[in-house]
Write a protein that holds these residues in place. Structure first.
Motif, short mmCIF file in Angstrom:
data_model
loop_
_atom_site.label_atom_id
_atom_site.label_comp_id
_atom_site.label_asym_id
_atom_site.label_seq_id
_atom_site.Cartn_x
_atom_site.Cartn_y
_atom_site.Cartn_z
N ASN A 104 44.13 -56.53 -2.20
CA ASN A 104 42.75 -56.57 -1.72
C ASN A 104 42.21 -57.99 -1.85
N TYR A 105 41.36 -58.37 -0.90
CA TYR A 105 40.94 -59.76 -0.84
C TYR A 105 39.41 -59.87 -0.74
N VAL A 106 38.92 -61.05 -1.06
CA VAL A 106 37.50 -61.39 -0.86
C VAL A 106 37.46 -62.78 -0.24
N LEU A 107 36.77 -62.89 0.89
CA LEU A 107 36.55 -64.19 1.52
C LEU A 107 35.13 -64.63 1.19
N SER A 108 35.04 -65.76 0.49
CA SER A 108 33.73 -66.29 0.12
C SER A 108 33.49 -67.59 0.87
N MET A 109 32.20 -67.94 0.94
CA MET A 109 31.87 -69.19 1.61
C MET A 109 30.78 -69.90 0.82
N ASN A 110 30.86 -71.20 0.85
CA ASN A 110 29.88 -72.05 0.19
C ASN A 110 29.53 -73.16 1.17
N PHE A 133 24.79 -68.44 10.80
CA PHE A 133 26.19 -68.18 10.44
C PHE A 133 26.46 -66.68 10.44
N GLY A 134 27.64 -66.35 10.86
CA GLY A 134 28.10 -64.96 10.75
C GLY A 134 29.56 -64.87 11.10
N LEU A 135 30.17 -63.82 10.63
CA LEU A 135 31.57 -63.56 10.98
C LEU A 135 31.61 -62.54 12.10
N GLY A 136 32.47 -62.78 13.08
CA GLY A 136 32.64 -61.83 14.16
C GLY A 136 33.50 -60.66 13.71
N THR A 137 34.04 -59.97 14.67
CA THR A 137 34.85 -58.79 14.36
C THR A 137 36.20 -59.20 13.77
N ALA A 138 36.52 -58.58 12.64
CA ALA A 138 37.82 -58.83 12.01
C ALA A 138 38.87 -57.97 12.70
N VAL A 139 39.95 -58.60 13.10
CA VAL A 139 41.00 -57.89 13.84
C VAL A 139 42.31 -57.96 13.08
N SER A 172 24.36 -71.02 -0.27
CA SER A 172 24.23 -72.27 -1.02
C SER A 172 25.13 -72.27 -2.25
N SER A 173 25.51 -71.08 -2.68
CA SER A 173 26.55 -70.95 -3.70
C SER A 173 27.61 -70.02 -3.12
N SER A 174 28.74 -69.96 -3.77
CA SER A 174 29.85 -69.16 -3.22
C SER A 174 29.43 -67.70 -3.10
N THR A 175 29.47 -67.19 -1.89
CA THR A 175 28.98 -65.84 -1.61
C THR A 175 29.98 -65.11 -0.73
N THR A 176 30.16 -63.84 -1.02
CA THR A 176 31.11 -63.05 -0.26
C THR A 176 30.66 -62.90 1.19
N ALA A 177 31.59 -63.17 2.09
CA ALA A 177 31.32 -62.99 3.51
C ALA A 177 32.12 -61.83 4.09
N LEU A 178 33.30 -61.61 3.52
CA LEU A 178 34.18 -60.56 4.05
C LEU A 178 35.08 -60.09 2.92
N THR A 223 32.86 -74.53 2.97
CA THR A 223 34.17 -74.26 2.34
C THR A 223 34.41 -72.76 2.27
N PHE A 224 35.52 -72.34 2.83
CA PHE A 224 35.92 -70.93 2.74
C PHE A 224 36.95 -70.80 1.61
N THR A 225 36.80 -69.74 0.85
CA THR A 225 37.75 -69.48 -0.24
C THR A 225 38.15 -68.01 -0.20
N VAL A 226 39.43 -67.76 -0.20
CA VAL A 226 39.89 -66.37 -0.25
C VAL A 226 40.52 -66.13 -1.63
#
Lengths: 237, 210
Positions: A105-111, A131-137, A185-191, A231-234
């Motif tokens: 299981n994963y978490v994609l965060s962005m800062n 900002f937003g993430l589109g459909t995950a495929v 503005s701080s690392s936050t979960t996006a997906l 910065t994206f971090t998984v």
């Protein structure tokens, strides 16, 4: 029995006795089985790469400086161009394809950080960058296509439901949840989601594809230049 | 009584299996292999393949275990497997561990050279799994032979007698050595640890001339 007979019997018994000792010695050396004990470890593994070329639309004088290359490390550079009213497009929009892979299981965060040279509240700020993430495929051989993903953003920030002109200030605002960079503005979960890959080698280039969409609506911002760093971090919690 | 003793003596030393030399490991991340380098010691090998997730960027983790065999009669070598029960199909399975045997060679001048029969590696095990790995339709790595091909005591090798004369103790030149080869290709396996034990057994084999 006489002495001679006794010696013969004694010799007759001694010889097989020696043979028995010999047999016991050989038996101790011979081994009919051998063992090989094996063990292996599989640790959690996640990775993020570029999902391909970046799409930039609605720009005036902008361009993609460093484009994304599929399955290569993500290190893109985009010039959004002119964001003042001289750009008559409704939005400057950049779509950055991402590719994620994991065996857990994963978490994609962005800062994100936004820095403008202006000195007033009318400069471009983090809330002005949608900002937003589109459909995950999940698609392709070796991908866990049945896995579910949770998008913590509101999707494409240019969608009508994700923003509107503020009736008081007149400024366009991204109003939906996690729809602009001020929320990151701080690392936050996006997906987040369940494992992405089935048991396939890393040479398999499939994975979970999702576009990261950034937008700015041209407005009467204070003049100056703006730098946005994302910065994206998984991770695998 | 002399006859009984003689039979016992021959039986006790007719077949033997031991280490065939120092095992080696390549492509491992945090892995190791231990075993005796001496062909006069028992075959007791411990393999730690280490990390086999994609964090290991090597194409394959490969372990070569030399196995020495000695016999005064035609022989067979079989293997049996214990462990490796992983309920998660995405976890490491027996089919993910390539297993093959190859490279039969005489130990020395006390090895029996037979001209009428050959030492035969049984298919599908007669291969180096590092060289025969393919990608299945699912995207997972598949091997010509793997631990999943082992059911009960599975014969992997047989042939004519291996040594010229009986010896009270193992010599360095009185049998044959073959390589047992194990491989794991690092993949996106489900997380966890896996262990298994493979037992090699030598016994009387098909009667063949020397």
């Amino acid at each position: 029995m006489n002495t001679k007979t006794t010696r013969v019997i004694t010799r007759a018994l001694l010889f097989p006795t020696l043979l028995l000792v010999f047999a016991a010695s050989a038996s101790a050396q011979a081994q009919l089985t051998g063992t090989v004990n094996m063990s292996a470890t599989v640790s959690k593994f996640v990775e993020i790469y570029s999902g391909g070329a970046i799409t930039l639309t609605g720009n005036s004088g902008g361009g993609v400086g460093t484009d994304g290359v599929a399955n290569s490390p993500l290190a893109a550079a985009i010039n959004l161009g002119e964001l003042g009213p001289s750009n008559t497009n409704s939005f400057v929009k950049a779509s950055v394809p991402l590719k994620l892979r994991s065996n857990a299981n994963y978490v994609l965060s962005m800062n994100a950080t936004v820095a403008s040279t202006g000195s007033t509240s009318d400069k471009v700020g983090s809330a002005d960058v949608g900002f937003g993430l589109g459909t995950a495929v999940r698609a392709g051989t070796g991908v866990n296509t049945g896995g579910a993903d949770t998008n913590a953003t509101s999707g494409d920030p240019t969608l009508a439901g994700n923003g509107a002109v503020n009736g008081v200030s007149g400024r366009y605002e991204y109003t939906a949840a996690n729809s602009n960079l001020s929320a990151f503005s701080s690392s936050t979960t996006a997906l987040s989601g369940v494992r992405i890959m089935n048991a396939v080698p890393r040479t398999n280039t499939n994975g979970l594809a999702v576009p990261a969409i950034f937008s700015v609506k041209p407005q009467f911002y204070e003049d100056g230049s703006t730098t946005v760093s994302v910065t994206f971090t998984v991770s695998a919690p | 009584m002399l006859m009984v003793c003689a039979v016992n003596s021959i039986s006790a030393q007719t077949f033997d299996i031991s280490s065939g030399g120092q095992p080696t490991i390549t492509g491992a991340l945090g892995g190791s292999v231990t075993g005796s380098a001496s062909v006069q010691n028992d075959l007791v090998v411990t393999i730690n393949f280490g990390e086999v997730s994609p964090a290991n960027t090597n194409s394959v983790v490969k372990v070569v275990v030399p196995v020495a065999v000695r016999s005064l009669l035609p022989y067979r070598v079989s293997v049996s497997l214990a462990g490796l029960g992983n309920a998660n199909p995405q976890g490491l399975q027996s089919s993910d561990i390539g297993f093959g045997v190859a490279n039969m060679r005489a130990m020395g001048n006390q090895s029996q050279i037979c001209t009428q029969s050959s030492h035969i590696f049984y298919p599908p095990f007669n291969n180096d799994p590092a060289s025969t790995a393919t990608i299945a339709a699912s995207g997972r790595v598949a091997y010509q032979s793997s631990l999943s091909n082992i059911a009960g005591a599975t014969v992997i090798l047989s042939g004519p007698r291996l040594q010229k004369t009986p010896n009270l103790t193992r010599q360095q030149t009185d049998g044959y050595i073959f390589d047992a080869i194990f491989t794991i290709t690092p993949q996106y396996f489900a997380t966890g640890t896996t262990s298994a034990t493979l037992t090699f057994t030598i016994s009387a084999g098909p009667i063949v001339p020397c």
